[in-house]
Design a protein around this motif. Structure first.
Motif, PDB file in Angstrom:
ATOM      1  N   THR A 128      17.415   3.754 -56.882  1.00  0.00           N
ATOM      2  CA  THR A 128      17.701   2.906 -55.730  1.00  0.00           C
ATOM      3  C   THR A 128      16.854   3.325 -54.537  1.00  0.00           C
ATOM      4  O   THR A 128      16.334   4.453 -54.478  1.00  0.00           O
ATOM      5  N   GLU A 129      16.751   2.420 -53.565  1.00  0.00           N
ATOM      6  CA  GLU A 129      16.033   2.751 -52.343  1.00  0.00           C
ATOM      7  C   GLU A 129      16.710   3.897 -51.600  1.00  0.00           C
ATOM      8  O   GLU A 129      16.042   4.802 -51.100  1.00  0.00           O
ATOM      9  N   ALA A 130      18.039   3.872 -51.549  1.00  0.00           N
ATOM     10  CA  ALA A 130      18.771   4.919 -50.821  1.00  0.00           C
ATOM     11  C   ALA A 130      18.517   6.290 -51.427  1.00  0.00           C
ATOM     12  O   ALA A 130      18.252   7.269 -50.710  1.00  0.00           O
ATOM     13  N   GLY A 131      18.573   6.387 -52.742  1.00  0.00           N
ATOM     14  CA  GLY A 131      18.335   7.668 -53.402  1.00  0.00           C
ATOM     15  C   GLY A 131      16.905   8.142 -53.242  1.00  0.00           C
ATOM     16  O   GLY A 131      16.645   9.341 -53.084  1.00  0.00           O
ATOM     17  N   THR A 132      15.964   7.191 -53.280  1.00  0.00           N
ATOM     18  CA  THR A 132      14.551   7.534 -53.120  1.00  0.00           C
ATOM     19  C   THR A 132      14.276   8.037 -51.707  1.00  0.00           C
ATOM     20  O   THR A 132      13.600   9.053 -51.511  1.00  0.00           O
ATOM     21  N   ARG A 133      14.809   7.331 -50.716  1.00  0.00           N
ATOM     22  CA  ARG A 133      14.599   7.754 -49.328  1.00  0.00           C
ATOM     23  C   ARG A 133      15.284   9.083 -49.031  1.00  0.00           C
ATOM     24  O   ARG A 133      14.788   9.870 -48.227  1.00  0.00           O
ATOM     25  N   ALA A 134      16.409   9.339 -49.671  1.00  0.00           N
ATOM     26  CA  ALA A 134      17.109  10.605 -49.454  1.00  0.00           C
ATOM     27  C   ALA A 134      16.247  11.788 -49.874  1.00  0.00           C
ATOM     28  O   ALA A 134      16.272  12.848 -49.233  1.00  0.00           O
ATOM     29  N   LEU A 135      15.457  11.613 -50.923  1.00  0.00           N
ATOM     30  CA  LEU A 135      14.607  12.710 -51.406  1.00  0.00           C
ATOM     31  C   LEU A 135      13.244  12.702 -50.729  1.00  0.00           C
ATOM     32  O   LEU A 135      12.758  13.754 -50.296  1.00  0.00           O
TER      33      LEU A 135
END
Length: 343
Positions: free
Chosen positions: A217-224
């Motif tokens: 997901t975008e959220a998981g990608t941005r978190a990392l």
């Protein structure tokens, strides 16, 4: 290098125009200079590479006048080695490979983005969930990846570093893709894995894993990563692109058709089209895996400058050799073929 080979034929092409020596012209324009191609991929059944399978199964390569032989290697690093060694013409593989190889003086360039998020999940065996509650708890553990040096291994290393560990603090064990990866968790040979769908969704469904990090997901990608992070791309030697511009355009056309089809497809459409073995014995679960991962596919085939910046930041942090690397965006991705495509 273990690999499986798939051949996609081209047939019924019109007769050659007399002034074209490279092969027959088609309705799309000039003939491809090199209609017979060998393509390398590392883990073809993975949803990470679904656009390749769609292009194959829907006959998009054939429509573009191309005969494509697909060599499926154990991981992305193996397909990159094959490109450098000259045994394949083109690779569907991780965008970061273009940056690394440019830094090493190998003029390898991406011409089409397939995935805007990595789609990689880091998870541990459910029985260890009480002990391993975060990435920082992976120290000393055996973590499965598709192959050492592949994108699953590199994302794991970056996550370890972001959580205060050395990239070598967890042992990275090559487990391949598909059924072999599922078995590695189920038989207890590894403590966790950095992997992709449909493997992750299969293990989730069976209650075998607990997820620590999810970049589907975008959220998981941005978190990392702090931004989007280009994943699977179509990349080639620049010398091949320069010598075979029509062939390169036809390749990009085929992949963009596949991306367009995926954007409109239902999970049922996808499950009906892919080879039976991709389903891992559970069609409903495969459909759920596609739904879990569909946000990661590129909507337009473009590697964005935002994504390039995100990837460069990760590589500079991860690899001392790249800490001060100056690899311009335009050397890693050529947008001309995506822009010129009419699909």
């Amino acid at each position: 290098m273990k690999r499986r080979t798939f051949v996609i034929g081209a047939a019924g092409l019109p007769l050659a125009a007399p002034f074209i020596a490279s092969g027959p012209a088609t309705a799309q324009g000039p003939a491809p200079e090199k209609p017979n191609l060998t393509l390398g991929v590392g883990g073809k059944p993975l949803l990470y590479y679904l656009p390749l399978t769609i292009a194959e199964q829907k006959g998009y390569f054939r429509e573009e006048g191309l005969n494509v032989t697909i060599n499926d290697f154990a991981g992305g690093s193996k397909s990159l080695q094959a490109l450098v060694g000259g045994s394949v013409d083109v690779v569907t593989g991780a965008y970061e490979h273009t940056i690394r190889m440019q830094h090493k003086g190998q003029d390898i360039v991406a011409v089409c983005d397939l995935g805007r998020y990595p789609g990689i999940v880091i998870a541990v065996r459910k029985s260890l969930a009480g002990t391993i509650k975060s990435i920082a708890d992976l120290k000393g553990r055996r973590i499965g990846v598709t192959a050492p040096g592949s994108s699953t291994a590199l994302l794991l290393q970056y996550a370890l570093q972001k959580n205060g560990l050395a990239t070598t603090d967890a042992a990275q064990i090559g487990i391949g893709g598909g059924a072999s990866a599922v078995a590695a968790i189920k038989n207890g040979g590894i403590d966790g894995l950095s992997h992709l769908d449909p493997v992750i969704s299969q293990l989730q469904h069976d209650g075998d894993i607990a997820i620590l990090l999810d970049t589907r997901t975008e959220a998981g990608t941005r978190a990392l990563f702090g931004g989007t992070n280009p994943a699977a791309t179509v990349y080639l030697q620049k010398s091949f692109v320069d010598a075979n511009p029509v062939t390169t355009q036809r390749l990009v056309n085929a992949f963009l058709k596949a991306l367009k089809w995926i954007a409109a497809a239902t999970p049922e459409d996808v499950a009906k089209l892919v080879p039976e073995e991709y389903l891992l014995g559970n069609r409903t679960l495969y459909m759920q895996a596609f739904q879990n991962s569909r946000a990661m596919y590129s909507p337009d085939g473009m590697v964005t400058e935002d994504g390039y910046v995100s990837m460069m930041a990760a590589l500079r942090a991860l690899d001392p050799e790249l800490a001060n690397a100056q690899v311009p965006y335009e050397r890693t991705f050529n947008p001309a073929f995506v822009r010129a495509a009419k699909v």
